[in-house]
Design a protein around this motif. Structure first.
Motif, PDB file in Angstrom:
ATOM      1  N   SER A  35       0.872  -1.375  -0.058  1.00 40.37           N
ATOM      2  CA  SER A  35      -0.022   0.050   0.166  1.00 40.37           C
ATOM      3  C   SER A  35       0.833   1.443   0.102  1.00 40.37           C
ATOM      4  CB  SER A  35      -1.047   0.239   1.129  1.00 40.37           C
ATOM      5  OG  SER A  35      -1.452   0.965   1.331  1.00 40.37           O
ATOM      6  N   ARG A  38       2.069   1.925  -3.365  1.00 37.65           N
ATOM      7  CA  ARG A  38       0.859   2.372  -4.321  1.00 37.65           C
ATOM      8  C   ARG A  38       0.848   4.055  -4.192  1.00 37.65           C
ATOM      9  NH1 ARG A  38      -2.108  -2.302  -2.544  1.00 37.65           N
ATOM     10  NH2 ARG A  38      -3.440  -0.906  -1.176  1.00 37.65           N
ATOM     11  N   SER A  39       0.758   4.290  -2.882  1.00 41.08           N
ATOM     12  CA  SER A  39       0.722   5.613  -2.284  1.00 41.08           C
ATOM     13  C   SER A  39       1.727   6.657  -2.892  1.00 41.08           C
ATOM     14  CB  SER A  39       0.538   5.747  -0.728  1.00 41.08           C
ATOM     15  OG  SER A  39      -0.487   4.885  -0.262  1.00 41.08           O
ATOM     16  N   GLN A  42       1.972   5.072  -7.416  1.00 39.24           N
ATOM     17  CA  GLN A  42       0.790   5.170  -8.381  1.00 39.24           C
ATOM     18  C   GLN A  42       0.091   6.540  -8.089  1.00 39.24           C
ATOM     19  OE1 GLN A  42      -1.690   1.569  -7.630  1.00 39.24           O
ATOM     20  NE2 GLN A  42      -0.537   0.335  -9.173  1.00 39.24           N
ATOM     21  N   HIS A  43      -0.052   6.908  -6.494  1.00 41.07           N
ATOM     22  CA  HIS A  43      -0.760   8.290  -6.452  1.00 41.07           C
ATOM     23  C   HIS A  43       0.170   9.045  -6.320  1.00 41.07           C
ATOM     24  CE1 HIS A  43      -3.952   5.213  -6.140  1.00 41.07           C
ATOM     25  NE2 HIS A  43      -3.464   4.787  -4.781  1.00 41.07           N
ATOM     26  N   LEU A  45       1.915  10.610  -3.828  1.00 43.91           N
ATOM     27  CA  LEU A  45       1.874  11.163  -2.484  1.00 43.91           C
ATOM     28  C   LEU A  45       3.302  11.017  -2.110  1.00 43.91           C
ATOM     29  CD1 LEU A  45      -1.271   9.726  -1.172  1.00 43.91           C
ATOM     30  CD2 LEU A  45      -1.130  11.798  -2.553  1.00 43.91           C
ATOM     31  N   THR A  52       2.539  17.178   1.219  1.00 37.63           N
ATOM     32  CA  THR A  52       1.557  16.203   0.410  1.00 37.63           C
ATOM     33  C   THR A  52       0.251  17.433   0.064  1.00 37.63           C
ATOM     34  OG1 THR A  52       2.427  14.240   1.298  1.00 37.63           O
ATOM     35  CG2 THR A  52      -0.021  14.227   0.629  1.00 37.63           C
ATOM     36  N   SER A 129      -9.877   8.321   0.391  1.00 42.53           N
ATOM     37  CA  SER A 129      -9.289   7.411  -0.293  1.00 42.53           C
ATOM     38  C   SER A 129      -7.887   6.846  -0.139  1.00 42.53           C
ATOM     39  CB  SER A 129      -9.753   7.592  -1.767  1.00 42.53           C
ATOM     40  OG  SER A 129      -8.980   8.752  -2.133  1.00 42.53           O
ATOM     41  N   GLU A 130      -7.322   6.002  -0.688  1.00 44.02           N
ATOM     42  CA  GLU A 130      -5.842   5.888  -0.555  1.00 44.02           C
ATOM     43  C   GLU A 130      -5.099   6.684  -1.513  1.00 44.02           C
ATOM     44  OE1 GLU A 130      -3.961   1.531   0.129  1.00 44.02           O
ATOM     45  OE2 GLU A 130      -3.664   2.009  -2.252  1.00 44.02           O
ATOM     46  N   ALA A 131      -5.957   7.112  -2.734  1.00 43.92           N
ATOM     47  CA  ALA A 131      -5.448   8.176  -3.791  1.00 43.92           C
ATOM     48  C   ALA A 131      -5.205   9.345  -2.882  1.00 43.92           C
ATOM     49  CB  ALA A 131      -6.112   8.287  -4.852  1.00 43.92           C
ATOM     50  N   ALA A 132      -5.902   9.687  -2.025  1.00 39.79           N
ATOM     51  CA  ALA A 132      -5.822  11.207  -1.460  1.00 39.79           C
ATOM     52  C   ALA A 132      -4.928  11.273  -0.287  1.00 39.79           C
ATOM     53  CB  ALA A 132      -7.557  11.338  -0.792  1.00 39.79           C
ATOM     54  N   GLY A 134      -3.341   8.309   0.965  1.00 35.95           N
ATOM     55  CA  GLY A 134      -2.223   7.115   1.095  1.00 35.95           C
ATOM     56  C   GLY A 134      -2.854   6.111   2.128  1.00 35.95           C
TER      57      GLY A 134
END
Length: 337
Positions: A35, A38-39, A42-43, A45, A52, A129-132, A134
Motif C-alpha cells: 500500500s 501504491r501511495s 501510483q498516487h 503522494l 503532500t 481514499s488511498e489516492a488522497a 495514502g
C-alpha cells in the motif's frame, strides 16, 4: 512547516516509508508496504505531510448529494453506528462510515475527542481514499476490499501515525462495494490486542449492515441463510451469506458472501437459479433442504402417504415429488401410490 524542521520521529517515518516502498522486495512481502508503494508511486503522494496535497473536502451541497446517493446505506447503518459507538466511545474511539469512494458520510465521536479527529481531517465530507491520503484504514480497506487494521505508523502520511484505524468493507445487495465501516482511535497508547477486539466488532457490524440492506432490497421474498462447512468458505468467516428466493422457488438475489460460497458471479445481476438446484446440491442438510423436507413430510402425512394427493397439495407433479423425495432420502418412508 518545512520538511527539515519536522520532529525527528516524523522525519524518520517518512524515510522508512519511502525506503520500504522502493525496496526490491518490501511491497511483495508486506500488504502495508504494498500500500505504501501504491501511495508513493501510483498516487504520487509524499509521506511527509507538509509536502503532500490536502485531501479533497466536499462542500455542504456535494456532501448532501453524496449522502442522498447512499440513502439506503445511511438509513440502514444509523442504528448500527449508534450501537457500535456505545461499545467503543469510552476508549476515545470514533465511528465513521464512508461511501465506496472513501468520502466520510457520517461520524460518531465524543466531544472531547472531536478536535483530535478533526485535526486529522477525519470528518464528514473529507475524502480518505488511498489516492488522497495514502495508506489508511478506510482507503486501503476499499482498495483491497478486505477487513484490516492500520496501526499507528503503518499509515503512509506522518501526520496520521498517532491513530489506529480498524475497518471492514460493506457490500450492497448486488454484491458491489458500497462503503467502509471504520473505528479510529485517538489514544496514543492504543494496543494491537485492543485493535483485534475492536476489529471483531467492526466486521460483525459491517455484515449486519449488509444483511439489513439485502433484506430491504428483497422485502417480501424468502431470505435463507446459506450454510457452508467446506473448504471453500470465504476468508471473512462471519460474513452475511444470504440468498433471496421468490414465490417460484427461484434464487433471485444473493449477498457477496453467498455469491462466493455458491459460485455465483461476485457482483451484479445473475439469472435466477432454482433454489433446490443451487442450495441442496452436495448439501442435503442446508436450511432450504430442511424446509423442503418438512413441507413434503407434512403433505404426505396429511394424505396418509398418498404421494399423488400430496403432490397436488404442494402444487407440483407426482414425478417431481418422487424426485425430490429421492434426493432427500424419503422415498422409502412412504409407498408410491
Amino acid at each position: 512547516m518545512a520538511y527539515m524542521s519536522r520532529p525527528a520521529e516524523n522525519r524518520a517515518h517518512a524515510d522508512i516509508v519511502t525506503a520500504t516502498a522502493l525496496s526490491a522486495n518490501g511491497p511483495a512481502r508486506s500488504p502495508v508496504a504494498a500500500s505504501w508503494w501504491r501511495s508513493l508511486v501510483q498516487h504520487g503522494l509524499d509521506p511527509a505531510s507538509a509536502r503532500t496535497r490536502r485531501a479533497e473536502t466536499l462542500s455542504e451541497l456535494e456532501l448532501r448529494q453524496r449522502i442522498e446517493k447512499s440513502d439506503l446505506l445511511m438509513h440502514v447503518a444509523r442504528a448500527r453506528l449508534d450501537h457500535l459507538y456505545k461499545c467503543v466511545s469510552l476508549s476515545a474511539c470514533g465511528v465513521f462510515l464512508s461511501d465506496a469512494d472513501g468520502v466520510v458520510l457520517d461520524a460518531r465521536w465524543r466531544s472531547g475527542d472531536q478536535s483530535s479527529f478533526e485535526s486529522w481531517g477525519l470528518r464528514p465530507g473529507r475524502s480518505w481514499s488511498e489516492a488522497a491520503v495514502g495508506t489508511n484504514g478506510i482507503g486501503t480497506c476499499l482498495a483491497e476490499e478486505r477487513p484490516l487494521i492500520i496501526h499507528r505508523d503503518e499509515h503512509f502520511l506522518d501526520r496520521n501515525i498517532a491513530m489506529s484505524c480498524i475497518d471492514a468493507p460493506i457490500y450492497g445487495a448486488d454484491g458491489r462495494l458500497i462503503g467502509a465501516l471504520d473505528i479510529s482511535s485517538a489514544r496514543s497508547d492504543q494496543t494491537a490486542s485492543a485493535n483485534q477486539l475492536i476489529a471483531a466488532l467492526v466486521r460483525q457490524a459491517a455484515r449486519q449492515i449488509e444483511a439489513d440492506c439485502f433484506r430491504h432490497d428483497h422485502s417480501g421474498q424468502r431470505i435463507i441463510l446459506v450454510d457452508d462447512d467446506d473448504d471453500n468458505e470465504p476468508a471473512d468467516g462471519d460474513a452475511a451469506a444470504l440468498v433471496a428466493v421468490d414465490e417460484n422457488d427461484l434464487v433471485v438475489g444473493a449477498t457477496r458472501a453467498a455469491r462466493l460460497t455458491l459460485g455465483l458471479v461476485a457482483a451484479g445481476h445473475f439469472s435466477p437459479v432454482p433454489a433446490d438446484d443451487l442450495l441442496a446440491k452436495g448439501a442435503p442438510e442446508t436450511g432450504f433442504a430442511s424446509a423442503e423436507r418438512s413441507a413434503i413430510l407434512k403433505a404426505l402425512a396429511r394424505r396418509r402417504g398418498n404421494a399423488s394427493r400430496a403432490a397436488e397439495d404442494l402444487g407440483i407433479g407426482r414425478a417431481t415429488l418422487y424426485r425430490r423425495m429421492k434426493r432427500l432420502g424419503l422415498q422409502s418412508r412412504f409407498e408410491q401410490n
